[in-house]
Design a protein around this motif. Sequence first.
Motif, PDB file in Angstrom:
ATOM      1  N   PRO A 127       7.864  20.421  49.715  1.00  0.00           N
ATOM      2  CA  PRO A 127       7.487  20.740  48.332  1.00  0.00           C
ATOM      3  C   PRO A 127       7.965  19.748  47.288  1.00  0.00           C
ATOM      4  CG  PRO A 127       9.288  22.139  49.053  1.00  0.00           C
ATOM      5  CD  PRO A 127       8.823  21.394  50.269  1.00  0.00           C
ATOM      6  N   PHE A 128       8.982  18.959  47.602  1.00  0.00           N
ATOM      7  CA  PHE A 128       9.494  18.016  46.610  1.00  0.00           C
ATOM      8  C   PHE A 128       8.923  16.613  46.798  1.00  0.00           C
ATOM      9  CE2 PHE A 128      13.630  20.718  46.578  1.00  0.00           C
ATOM     10  CZ  PHE A 128      12.965  21.733  45.931  1.00  0.00           C
ATOM     11  N   SER A 185       0.617  16.145  50.401  1.00  0.00           N
ATOM     12  CA  SER A 185      -0.217  17.333  50.286  1.00  0.00           C
ATOM     13  C   SER A 185       0.645  18.565  50.504  1.00  0.00           C
ATOM     14  CB  SER A 185      -1.355  17.295  51.314  1.00  0.00           C
ATOM     15  OG  SER A 185      -2.148  18.459  51.228  1.00  0.00           O
ATOM     16  N   ASN A 186       0.964  19.242  49.423  1.00  0.00           N
ATOM     17  CA  ASN A 186       1.667  20.514  49.519  1.00  0.00           C
ATOM     18  C   ASN A 186       1.206  21.387  48.368  1.00  0.00           C
ATOM     19  OD1 ASN A 186       3.792  20.324  47.222  1.00  0.00           O
ATOM     20  ND2 ASN A 186       4.076  18.392  48.338  1.00  0.00           N
ATOM     21  N   THR A 187       1.330  22.683  48.525  1.00  0.00           N
ATOM     22  CA  THR A 187       0.765  23.593  47.528  1.00  0.00           C
ATOM     23  C   THR A 187       1.447  23.473  46.182  1.00  0.00           C
ATOM     24  OG1 THR A 187       2.171  25.370  48.411  1.00  0.00           O
ATOM     25  CG2 THR A 187      -0.110  25.261  49.205  1.00  0.00           C
ATOM     26  N   PHE A 188       2.742  23.180  46.153  1.00  0.00           N
ATOM     27  CA  PHE A 188       3.406  23.049  44.854  1.00  0.00           C
ATOM     28  C   PHE A 188       2.846  21.856  44.092  1.00  0.00           C
ATOM     29  CE2 PHE A 188       6.697  21.421  42.003  1.00  0.00           C
ATOM     30  CZ  PHE A 188       6.854  22.539  41.191  1.00  0.00           C
ATOM     31  N   ARG A 189       2.701  20.726  44.766  1.00  0.00           N
ATOM     32  CA  ARG A 189       2.147  19.554  44.095  1.00  0.00           C
ATOM     33  C   ARG A 189       0.744  19.833  43.588  1.00  0.00           C
ATOM     34  NH1 ARG A 189      -1.110  15.219  45.153  1.00  0.00           N
ATOM     35  NH2 ARG A 189      -0.569  13.270  44.066  1.00  0.00           N
ATOM     36  N   ALA A 209      10.786  25.320  41.563  1.00  0.00           N
ATOM     37  CA  ALA A 209      10.297  25.251  42.943  1.00  0.00           C
ATOM     38  C   ALA A 209      11.434  25.473  43.927  1.00  0.00           C
ATOM     39  CB  ALA A 209       9.655  23.891  43.210  1.00  0.00           C
ATOM     40  N   ILE A 210      11.110  26.116  45.039  1.00  0.00           N
ATOM     41  CA  ILE A 210      12.068  26.379  46.114  1.00  0.00           C
ATOM     42  C   ILE A 210      11.690  25.550  47.338  1.00  0.00           C
ATOM     43  CG2 ILE A 210      12.553  28.111  47.901  1.00  0.00           C
ATOM     44  CD1 ILE A 210      12.897  30.159  45.766  1.00  0.00           C
ATOM     45  N   ARG A 211      12.701  25.059  48.042  1.00  0.00           N
ATOM     46  CA  ARG A 211      12.482  24.475  49.364  1.00  0.00           C
ATOM     47  C   ARG A 211      13.266  25.294  50.377  1.00  0.00           C
ATOM     48  NH1 ARG A 211      15.270  19.125  50.521  1.00  0.00           N
ATOM     49  NH2 ARG A 211      16.812  20.539  51.420  1.00  0.00           N
TER      50      ARG A 211
END
Length: 301
Positions: free
Chosen positions: A92-93, A100-104, A120-122
């Motif tokens: 996520p970071f 490609s990640n949902t947070f981005r 945001a959480i990892r």
Amino acid sequence: MNPHALLDVAALRLSGFLYRDRKLFARSVDAPPLVDVAAEAEATVDDVAVAGRHDIAVDTPVGTFDAAYMPWQWLGPEYPTVVYHHGSSEQPFDFGRFSSNTFRRLFVATNAEVPANVVAIRTPFHGGPREDYVDAMSDLANFVGMVASSTALMEAIRAGATDRTDGPVILSGTSLGGFAATLHRAVYGTADRYVPLLAGAAFGELFVSSVYRHVAAESALARPSLLRNVLDYDAEFRAVERDDCSPLLARYDRIVEYDVQRPSYAGMELAVVDKGHLTGALATDLLRRHLLDSLPDARPD
């Protein structure tokens, strides 16, 4: 078969083939119930408005797990705060151009305004190589500890945001992250609103009846009652009587199956998209619109 569903099936069968020697829970299925571990997990965070990545250790009955959080946007104490949890196997970071990640996709790579503070959480095992994650998931206890750690971290951030702001706190996530949000509601129930995306509360069913069983070890699949007893918490979730949840499911999802997860949301206003799990996770505009529409009306004039 519907093309959205077909993509889910094909992707999971391919994953099952590629990881045939390293499937989920192959090493051990010895684990206490997820809901109990989450209730006893403990996380402590610093000021949730301070920018940058914050690494923390979460203590749980099944061990200590490394997680992290990142305040991505802080508009002020008068705004709502969204705490977002990513999906499985995401980084996520990683805000790189080709990541490609949902947070981005939901928050970073868009010109759309998000009228909220965003943290945001990892989750544990998502900060290093995928091989490390796959190896860790051979133990059901690590999976339980991972999800419980995220849930405790959500609670710590929620408490920090409540101390720091006047606005409501919303817990959201996609797939794995959505399950962490519903688990938080079942265990803590302290957030002002929950917005689970492509997730439910019958977590064990993913590994028992959905196409996700293709990535689980045969030794685990031979004990479906154990998986349900350890991972399901739909009864605790349904016992919460507050009108505080805005779920979204995909009609053709073959992983978080619509007909299996829908009963957990009985009596709630359930949003449904005509997608599968993978195509639903990529339907960024639909997910973002649902999340933004679910924000309480607590924005400043």
